[in-house]
Design a protein around this motif. Sequence first.
Motif, PDB file in Angstrom:
ATOM      1  N   ALA A 199       0.833  -1.208   0.000  1.00 24.13           N
ATOM      2  CA  ALA A 199       0.000   0.000   0.000  1.00 24.13           C
ATOM      3  C   ALA A 199       0.869   1.260   0.000  1.00 24.13           C
ATOM      4  CB  ALA A 199      -0.925  -0.002   1.207  1.00 24.13           C
ATOM      5  N   LYS A 200       1.979   1.214   0.729  1.00 23.07           N
ATOM      6  CA  LYS A 200       2.898   2.351   0.767  1.00 23.07           C
ATOM      7  C   LYS A 200       3.486   2.620  -0.615  1.00 23.07           C
ATOM      8  CE  LYS A 200       7.151   3.918   3.050  1.00 23.07           C
ATOM      9  NZ  LYS A 200       8.213   3.551   4.042  1.00 23.07           N
ATOM     10  N   PHE A 201       3.924   1.557  -1.303  1.00 23.06           N
ATOM     11  CA  PHE A 201       4.455   1.704  -2.663  1.00 23.06           C
ATOM     12  C   PHE A 201       3.410   2.324  -3.579  1.00 23.06           C
ATOM     13  CE2 PHE A 201       7.536  -2.140  -2.178  1.00 23.06           C
ATOM     14  CZ  PHE A 201       8.491  -1.326  -1.593  1.00 23.06           C
ATOM     15  N   ALA A 202       2.178   1.805  -3.488  1.00 25.64           N
ATOM     16  CA  ALA A 202       1.109   2.281  -4.362  1.00 25.64           C
ATOM     17  C   ALA A 202       0.797   3.751  -4.097  1.00 25.64           C
ATOM     18  CB  ALA A 202      -0.138   1.424  -4.161  1.00 25.64           C
ATOM     19  N   LYS A 203       0.635   4.093  -2.829  1.00 26.35           N
ATOM     20  CA  LYS A 203       0.265   5.469  -2.470  1.00 26.35           C
ATOM     21  C   LYS A 203       1.309   6.461  -2.956  1.00 26.35           C
ATOM     22  CE  LYS A 203      -2.824   7.862  -0.032  1.00 26.35           C
ATOM     23  NZ  LYS A 203      -4.277   7.781  -0.269  1.00 26.35           N
ATOM     24  N   ALA A 204       2.587   6.100  -2.782  1.00 24.54           N
ATOM     25  CA  ALA A 204       3.665   6.995  -3.201  1.00 24.54           C
ATOM     26  C   ALA A 204       3.693   7.198  -4.713  1.00 24.54           C
ATOM     27  CB  ALA A 204       5.005   6.444  -2.730  1.00 24.54           C
ATOM     28  N   ALA A 205       3.183   6.192  -5.447  1.00 30.62           N
ATOM     29  CA  ALA A 205       3.180   6.264  -6.911  1.00 30.62           C
ATOM     30  C   ALA A 205       1.876   6.803  -7.477  1.00 30.62           C
ATOM     31  CB  ALA A 205       3.455   4.876  -7.487  1.00 30.62           C
ATOM     32  N   VAL A 235      -1.067   5.402  -7.092  1.00 32.84           N
ATOM     33  CA  VAL A 235      -1.946   4.279  -7.442  1.00 32.84           C
ATOM     34  C   VAL A 235      -3.039   4.163  -6.381  1.00 32.84           C
ATOM     35  CG1 VAL A 235      -2.061   1.783  -7.799  1.00 32.84           C
ATOM     36  CG2 VAL A 235      -0.051   3.062  -8.580  1.00 32.84           C
ATOM     37  N   LYS A 236      -4.301   4.088  -6.816  1.00 34.21           N
ATOM     38  CA  LYS A 236      -5.416   3.995  -5.873  1.00 34.21           C
ATOM     39  C   LYS A 236      -5.371   2.649  -5.157  1.00 34.21           C
ATOM     40  CE  LYS A 236      -9.166   6.000  -7.123  1.00 34.21           C
ATOM     41  NZ  LYS A 236      -9.198   7.114  -6.144  1.00 34.21           N
ATOM     42  N   VAL A 237      -5.571   2.667  -3.828  1.00 37.68           N
ATOM     43  CA  VAL A 237      -5.512   1.459  -3.008  1.00 37.68           C
ATOM     44  C   VAL A 237      -6.907   1.111  -2.494  1.00 37.68           C
ATOM     45  CG1 VAL A 237      -4.526   0.374  -0.951  1.00 37.68           C
ATOM     46  CG2 VAL A 237      -3.141   1.978  -2.304  1.00 37.68           C
ATOM     47  N   GLU A 294      -7.614  -6.983  13.532  1.00 33.06           N
ATOM     48  CA  GLU A 294      -7.102  -5.657  13.863  1.00 33.06           C
ATOM     49  C   GLU A 294      -6.062  -5.241  12.827  1.00 33.06           C
ATOM     50  OE1 GLU A 294      -8.065  -3.714  16.276  1.00 33.06           O
ATOM     51  OE2 GLU A 294      -9.277  -5.060  17.529  1.00 33.06           O
ATOM     52  N   LEU A 295      -6.061  -3.958  12.473  1.00 25.86           N
ATOM     53  CA  LEU A 295      -5.148  -3.464  11.447  1.00 25.86           C
ATOM     54  C   LEU A 295      -4.377  -2.246  11.941  1.00 25.86           C
ATOM     55  CD1 LEU A 295      -7.455  -3.722   8.308  1.00 25.86           C
ATOM     56  CD2 LEU A 295      -5.583  -5.248   8.949  1.00 25.86           C
ATOM     57  N   PRO A 296      -3.116  -2.113  11.525  1.00 24.61           N
ATOM     58  CA  PRO A 296      -2.320  -0.966  11.949  1.00 24.61           C
ATOM     59  C   PRO A 296      -2.685   0.302  11.188  1.00 24.61           C
ATOM     60  CG  PRO A 296      -1.045  -2.331  10.453  1.00 24.61           C
ATOM     61  CD  PRO A 296      -2.338  -3.057  10.703  1.00 24.61           C
ATOM     62  N   ASP A 297      -2.494   1.432  11.844  1.00 20.75           N
ATOM     63  CA  ASP A 297      -2.727   2.721  11.189  1.00 20.75           C
ATOM     64  C   ASP A 297      -1.867   2.866   9.943  1.00 20.75           C
ATOM     65  OD1 ASP A 297      -4.322   3.119  13.367  1.00 20.75           O
ATOM     66  OD2 ASP A 297      -3.393   5.006  14.002  1.00 20.75           O
ATOM     67  N   ALA A 298      -0.661   2.290   9.973  1.00 23.42           N
ATOM     68  CA  ALA A 298       0.264   2.416   8.843  1.00 23.42           C
ATOM     69  C   ALA A 298      -0.325   1.868   7.557  1.00 23.42           C
ATOM     70  CB  ALA A 298       1.574   1.703   9.154  1.00 23.42           C
ATOM     71  N   LEU A 299      -1.173   0.847   7.669  1.00 25.69           N
ATOM     72  CA  LEU A 299      -1.863   0.323   6.489  1.00 25.69           C
ATOM     73  C   LEU A 299      -3.068   1.193   6.143  1.00 25.69           C
ATOM     74  CD1 LEU A 299      -2.565  -1.722   4.286  1.00 25.69           C
ATOM     75  CD2 LEU A 299      -3.601  -3.175   6.054  1.00 25.69           C
ATOM     76  N   LEU A 300      -3.910   1.447   7.118  1.00 27.73           N
ATOM     77  CA  LEU A 300      -5.178   2.131   6.851  1.00 27.73           C
ATOM     78  C   LEU A 300      -4.986   3.552   6.332  1.00 27.73           C
ATOM     79  CD1 LEU A 300      -7.134   0.775   9.933  1.00 27.73           C
ATOM     80  CD2 LEU A 300      -7.554   0.210   7.537  1.00 27.73           C
ATOM     81  N   ARG A 301      -3.908   4.202   6.724  1.00 28.03           N
ATOM     82  CA  ARG A 301      -3.684   5.576   6.266  1.00 28.03           C
ATOM     83  C   ARG A 301      -3.231   5.645   4.809  1.00 28.03           C
ATOM     84  NH1 ARG A 301      -4.704   9.004  10.096  1.00 28.03           N
ATOM     85  NH2 ARG A 301      -4.486   8.427  12.290  1.00 28.03           N
ATOM     86  N   ASN A 302      -2.915   4.505   4.228  1.00 27.70           N
ATOM     87  CA  ASN A 302      -2.554   4.465   2.808  1.00 27.70           C
ATOM     88  C   ASN A 302      -3.675   3.880   1.942  1.00 27.70           C
ATOM     89  OD1 ASN A 302       0.105   5.601   2.676  1.00 27.70           O
ATOM     90  ND2 ASN A 302       0.858   3.800   3.761  1.00 27.70           N
ATOM     91  N   VAL A 303      -4.865   3.746   2.521  1.00 23.85           N
ATOM     92  CA  VAL A 303      -6.011   3.171   1.813  1.00 23.85           C
ATOM     93  C   VAL A 303      -6.925   4.290   1.310  1.00 23.85           C
ATOM     94  CG1 VAL A 303      -8.117   1.800   2.122  1.00 23.85           C
ATOM     95  CG2 VAL A 303      -5.932   0.981   3.065  1.00 23.85           C
ATOM     96  N   ASP A 304      -7.319   4.204   0.049  1.00 21.28           N
ATOM     97  CA  ASP A 304      -8.250   5.178  -0.533  1.00 21.28           C
ATOM     98  C   ASP A 304      -9.702   4.728  -0.399  1.00 21.28           C
ATOM     99  OD1 ASP A 304      -6.334   7.117  -1.872  1.00 21.28           O
ATOM    100  OD2 ASP A 304      -5.679   5.234  -2.761  1.00 21.28           O
ATOM    101  N   ILE A 305      -9.923   3.423  -0.586  1.00 18.90           N
ATOM    102  CA  ILE A 305     -11.278   2.861  -0.525  1.00 18.90           C
ATOM    103  C   ILE A 305     -11.226   1.604   0.330  1.00 18.90           C
ATOM    104  CG2 ILE A 305     -13.206   1.907  -1.858  1.00 18.90           C
ATOM    105  CD1 ILE A 305     -12.118   3.402  -4.303  1.00 18.90           C
ATOM    106  N   ILE A 306     -12.157   1.468   1.267  1.00 17.87           N
ATOM    107  CA  ILE A 306     -12.222   0.276   2.114  1.00 17.87           C
ATOM    108  C   ILE A 306     -13.608  -0.347   1.988  1.00 17.87           C
ATOM    109  CG2 ILE A 306     -12.937   1.489   4.227  1.00 17.87           C
ATOM    110  CD1 ILE A 306     -10.954  -0.410   5.717  1.00 17.87           C
TER     111      ILE A 306
END
Length: 304
Positions: free
Chosen positions: A150-156, A158-160, A169-181
Motif C-alpha cells: 500500500a505504501k508503494f502504491a500510495k507513493a506512486a 496508485v489507488k488502493v 485488527e489493522l495498523p494505522d500504517a496500512l489504513l492511512r494508505n487506503v483510498d477505498i475500504i
Amino acid sequence: MAKLSVVGSINVDHVMQVNKAPCGGQTIEAKHYQIVAGGKGANQAVAAAKLGADVAMIACVGMDAVGEQMKQGLADMGINIDGVTAISDENTGLAMIYVEDSGENRIGIWPGANGALTEAVIAEYKTTIEGSELLLLQLETPIKSLTLAAKFAKAAGVKVVLNPAPAKELPDALLRNVDIITPNETEAELLTGITIKVLSDASLAAKKLHERFGIEMVLITLGKRGVWLSHKGEGLHIEGFNVDAVDTTAAGDTFNGGFVVGLLEGKSVLDSVRFGQAAAALSVTRIGAQSSIPTRIETLNLAL
C-alpha cells in the motif's frame, strides 16, 4: 503493465455441501464434495479478470502439484502470474468449507505458502504495483507485506482498495494508505467498535473510518440489505439484488472484483457498486468460489 494489481492469497478449497454444519463431537455425511480453486486474493483477481480487467497477481503458492495447478488456472483466465512465487518446503494454502442448505458457509483456513508473501517478495514486484492504476488487497497474507504494498502504491499515485477480510485488527500504517475500504458488517464493527444493526449505524461507522484514518471512500456491504456507500462523509444506501442463495462463498470477493472493474473502466461509483452487486448476486446462485463467478455479459445483463 496490468491496470489492476492484486496482492493476496491463493488456496485450494475443499468444499462439502451439508444440511447443517456439524456440532462439536458430531460426524455428518456430506451430500456433495469437490475441490476447487480459492483464496480471497485469487478469487478477487479471477472475478476482475472474468469481468473485464487486465490483472496481475502477486502471491505465493507451494512448490507442489496443487500450486502449479492454481497458477495455471489463473493464467488460463488471462491473469499475469509473473508475480506468483513457488515456495520450496511449503504447501499451497488450503481452506475447508462447509456449505449449508441455507447457503451459509463455515470456513477454516490453513495459510501454508500464503504466509511466505513477505516484504522481500513485495519489494521484488514494486514496479508492478507502481505501474498499475489500482491495487487491491485483502487480509489472508501477512499484514506487514500488505502495508508495504500500500505504501508503494500510495507513493506512486496508485489507488488502493482494501477489502479487510477476514476480520482482524489493522495498523494505522496500512489504513492511512487506503483510498477505498470495503468491509462487511462484522469487519466494520471490528475496525470502529460500532455494531451495525440499522443504516444509521453504518453511517456512523463510515464516518469514523473517514475521520480516524482519512479514508476517502467507505463501502460497507450489508448482505441482502445491499451496500452503504460513503464518500467523504456523504452517505447513500444502495439496495441489493433479490436472489435465491445456494452458496455465499466468494460473494464478497466477487463484489470487490466487479466494483474495481467498474472503477477502472471509468464508471461512476454508483454504477461500479451496482456492477459488483450484480456479479455477487449471480455468484451466490452457484456452488463454489471461482467457479461461481459470472461472466461479464451475464453481469451486465443483470446490472442494466
